[in-house]
Design an enzyme around this catalytic site. Structure first.
Site, PDB file in Angstrom:
ATOM      1  N   ARG A  53     -17.921  -5.278  22.596  1.00  0.00           N
ATOM      2  CA  ARG A  53     -16.802  -4.454  22.151  1.00  0.00           C
ATOM      3  C   ARG A  53     -17.071  -3.903  20.764  1.00  0.00           C
ATOM      4  NH1 ARG A  53     -12.180  -5.972  24.710  1.00  0.00           N
ATOM      5  NH2 ARG A  53     -11.135  -5.059  22.917  1.00  0.00           N
ATOM      6  N   THR A  54     -17.491  -4.782  19.859  1.00  0.00           N
ATOM      7  CA  THR A  54     -17.733  -4.368  18.483  1.00  0.00           C
ATOM      8  C   THR A  54     -18.916  -3.406  18.396  1.00  0.00           C
ATOM      9  OG1 THR A  54     -16.892  -6.507  17.747  1.00  0.00           O
ATOM     10  CG2 THR A  54     -18.148  -5.241  16.149  1.00  0.00           C
ATOM     11  N   LYS A  82     -38.783 -13.884  16.664  1.00  0.00           N
ATOM     12  CA  LYS A  82     -40.095 -14.534  16.767  1.00  0.00           C
ATOM     13  C   LYS A  82     -40.821 -14.510  15.421  1.00  0.00           C
ATOM     14  CE  LYS A  82     -43.279 -12.431  19.125  1.00  0.00           C
ATOM     15  NZ  LYS A  82     -43.750 -11.718  20.316  1.00  0.00           N
ATOM     16  N   ARG A 103     -24.538  -8.070  13.248  1.00  0.00           N
ATOM     17  CA  ARG A 103     -23.736  -9.169  13.777  1.00  0.00           C
ATOM     18  C   ARG A 103     -24.660 -10.366  13.921  1.00  0.00           C
ATOM     19  NH1 ARG A 103     -18.277  -9.672  15.980  1.00  0.00           N
ATOM     20  NH2 ARG A 103     -18.265 -11.571  17.210  1.00  0.00           N
ATOM     21  N   HIS A 131     -15.308 -10.389  10.422  1.00  0.00           N
ATOM     22  CA  HIS A 131     -15.894  -9.083  10.128  1.00  0.00           C
ATOM     23  C   HIS A 131     -14.814  -8.163   9.566  1.00  0.00           C
ATOM     24  CE1 HIS A 131     -15.086  -7.586  14.445  1.00  0.00           C
ATOM     25  NE2 HIS A 131     -14.884  -8.863  14.496  1.00  0.00           N
TER      26      HIS A 131
END
Lengths: 320, 320, 320
Positions: A53-54, A82, A103, A131
């Site tokens: 959604r964000t 990695k 995020r 956020h």
């Protein structure tokens, strides 16, 4: 704001937040005029955990401003993690793009990212922190419904202990001042003391703590719903006894003011009955739109891309 | 079609399908003219199960019309499904985009999506149902090869019991009328009775059922191949005995008309030998291009974005 | 180069590589002028294994030229591999896009892709082979630092046995000629004989093999660092003894020329200390930018899209 990262709302002054609110409102009514604002710009959405959604909101915001998007989300990130630090990834991606939305599941990751990047970084949620663009969406919804974000009685209902969204909203509203908070929760899920202290530290805000939504709903200008999770309770009996108290349905809404606004950060499970969706007081899908509009305002602002026509419009508003 | 969702082909009249076929043909020969048709538009591809071929086709279609794309596919969807209904997701995404293409493993999901969305939804496949744009690609391929979709003898070969693609094609061709179907399959994989009934219900269509491709290939204007899966058979002997009968190679093609068209919904495994790819009768990669063109026609039509020059072109065609 | 696939650097003549280097330099200083070079074009990034850094570089390159991007990466590919050959996927995708960048775990996959596709294919890495655009990024970095890619003393340090990046760079520099290689590695990880033979086969290149970085660092114009992996050693004692020798830090850099350039293909683990990042000799994040610029040069070249103003600029450069 040009060139600045936004990791918490403390990175923005009240004046800057007001300007973002003005810009969001302008964007909503001038979609075509702003459609080329960020032409030639590229946004990277670096989502170390999926939050579709964000991510879609940040991406649409840039696309609707005429910019472009690259990025990764969740499952694709193996190759990034990695053996590479967030700092190195940001130094790399800074060569590709003009602005980053990040995020990350770990608290503080967004700040590390901002320090390493040579382009503005916007926090799209990092672990324990909220956020900031969610709170901007909440403010924009109050503003679009009431024309202001203060001189309001605002109920916050549900899990007020762990609900970081509501803490962030309360703290930001305290900066604006002149808000009466009605904190509605079971005693197990009360607002933490540091948040109450924040309210007390203001001249103009006040609060009451109650446990029954029905009792106070009639007093509210806005009602911010959150989910009450079963696992927060010591025993199932308490949960079952309390659960229904914190579900908003048309029966409870009957006692509310005709212009009360219902907000929710989404996704919801069952804490707002579907029947409420068609009630004009339901503002939670508007909140989604406002989230996108505020991200458009924020992305263009940190890029230093002026919204065509906004300066003249703002002057006219001020003069009026 | 403006603002309409397309969940099954029954949502489109024959006249509308004809118009889409005309538009696809126009788009193919006027790529530059149509490249800005959907400027400022955003498509969401919500793929609850991965289907890369279909997703890339929908996305390219929008990009080639000047629009933009957001979305998710398969592995990224965790956060979407996490406690959120399809309806809520669609109500959210309706705030971001102008049109949605949805793919979902459950039958009926696309209809639920369309009901919740405030923008047009195109079904890109939902479980037991076929996705209508595959059939549109099939029709466009018949049209591009023969200039028409009827007055044709069309062979359908392979698994006619479970092959939903062929059922959808038969049903749609029955709406156009005047098609002779040659249904070629092992007895274990015959066409279901309700599909045969559909053919019988027309005035102008007919069918024969046969089990040997070689025997009838010379009669066909078009041959629609599908895969025969081993697991559909009761025993391996039957499978081994029948398998080769339903593989198209150059030897079998030698008996076909020189302008027969070979179609296949792809992906293929081995039911069409690679050697056939270079035969001018192979139309299955054209079918891929036609799928993209029909999606361009459909996306622009439901958005109400007129293809520059199409109206004049169509009038000229009609006059000619 | 128009319409040509680039699977290895042998697909490009020295003159073509020089032209790409000129174009990359031009693009870097004429970002706005080239921003519409590939308008209307679509790139497919087909990443059968995730390699986020490389994917984002290819995608940004196309976006910064005004083109668009579709594709898949890693986890999304299930549906692609499901019974479909690379050749069929490329034949399909050729209907959608104008150019393909492919990454695949199997050696030779990129060549198979190029043979099947009807559009140019760029190898973004296939198994044992190196991806040619990494070497192009390395060359561009030498060029941007020294104005040339030969008449240089170039140290290559770390794992010279398995480091395909360094093999590809050595082989390509041998084509340009006039390079003195200093091969710095533990005896367990020396340069393979066929690479040494390649150097010997030139008139103008030479090499020395040493095991101590500190001893030779003062002689170098450029130092190309690679990672020394623990699992390459027979026993941990050897690894622990040697490890630090191959870590570049400010102490070792103190002995280097003031304009030496430090390169690294990234991601790094600890073989370059963070403190080096702020040293003006650190060129590895520039290398990332050069990678994007060379991909812009390559994508526009195989598409036959001329960079506006480049021809005039090149003539002026030659004349000067």
């Amino acid at each position: 704001m040009v060139g600045r990262s936004v990791i918490t709302l403390d990175d923005l002054s009240i004046a800057q937040i007001r300007e973002l609110l003005d810009k969001a409102q302008y964007i909503d009514t001038h979609r075509t005029q702003v459609a080329h604002t960020c032409e030639g710009r590229v946004l990277a959405t670096l989502f170390y955990e999926p939050s579709t959604r964000t991510r879609l909101s940040f991406e649409t915001a840039m696309l609707r401003l005429g910019g472009k998007v690259i990025g990764f989300a969740g499952a694709q990130l193996a190759s990034v993690t990695k053996g590479e630090s967030i700092a190195d990834t940001l130094k790399t991606v800074s060569n590709y793009v003009d602005v980053v939305a990040i995020r990350h599941p770990k608290e503080g990751a967004a700040l590390v990212a901002a320090d390493a990047a040579s382009v503005p970084v916007i926090n799209a949620g990092d672990g324990g922190h909220m956020h900031p663009t969610q709170t901007l969406a909440d403010l924009a919804t109050l503003r679009s419904r009431f024309g202001r974000v203060n001189d309001l009685t605002i109920g916050l209902c549900g899990d007020l202990t762990f609900g970081r969204t509501v803490h962030s909203l309360i703290e930001t509203l305290c900066r604006f001042g002149d808000v009466r908070f009605v904190l509605i929760s079971p005693k197990e899920l009360r607002t933490p003391q540091y948040v109450l202290n924040r309210i007390n530290a203001t001249d103009s805000c006040s609060y009451v703590e109650v446990s029954d939504l029905s009792e106070v709903i009639g007093d509210l200008d806005a009602l911010y719903m959150t989910r009450v999770q079963k696992e927060r309770f010591f025993n199932e009996d308490d949960y079952l006894r309390l659960r229904d108290t914190y579900i908003l349905d048309e029966a409870k809404l009957a006692k509310a003011k005709p212009d009360m606004a219902v907000l929710h950060p989404l996704p919801r499970v069952n804490e707002i009955a579907k029947e409420v969706d068609d009630d004009p007081r339901a503002a939670y899908f508007e909140q989604v739109r406002n989230g996108m509009l505020m991200r458009m305002a924020l992305e263009s602002s940190v890029l230093g891309d002026e919204l065509p026509g906004f300066a003249a419009y703002e002057n006219k508003e001020v003069a009026a």
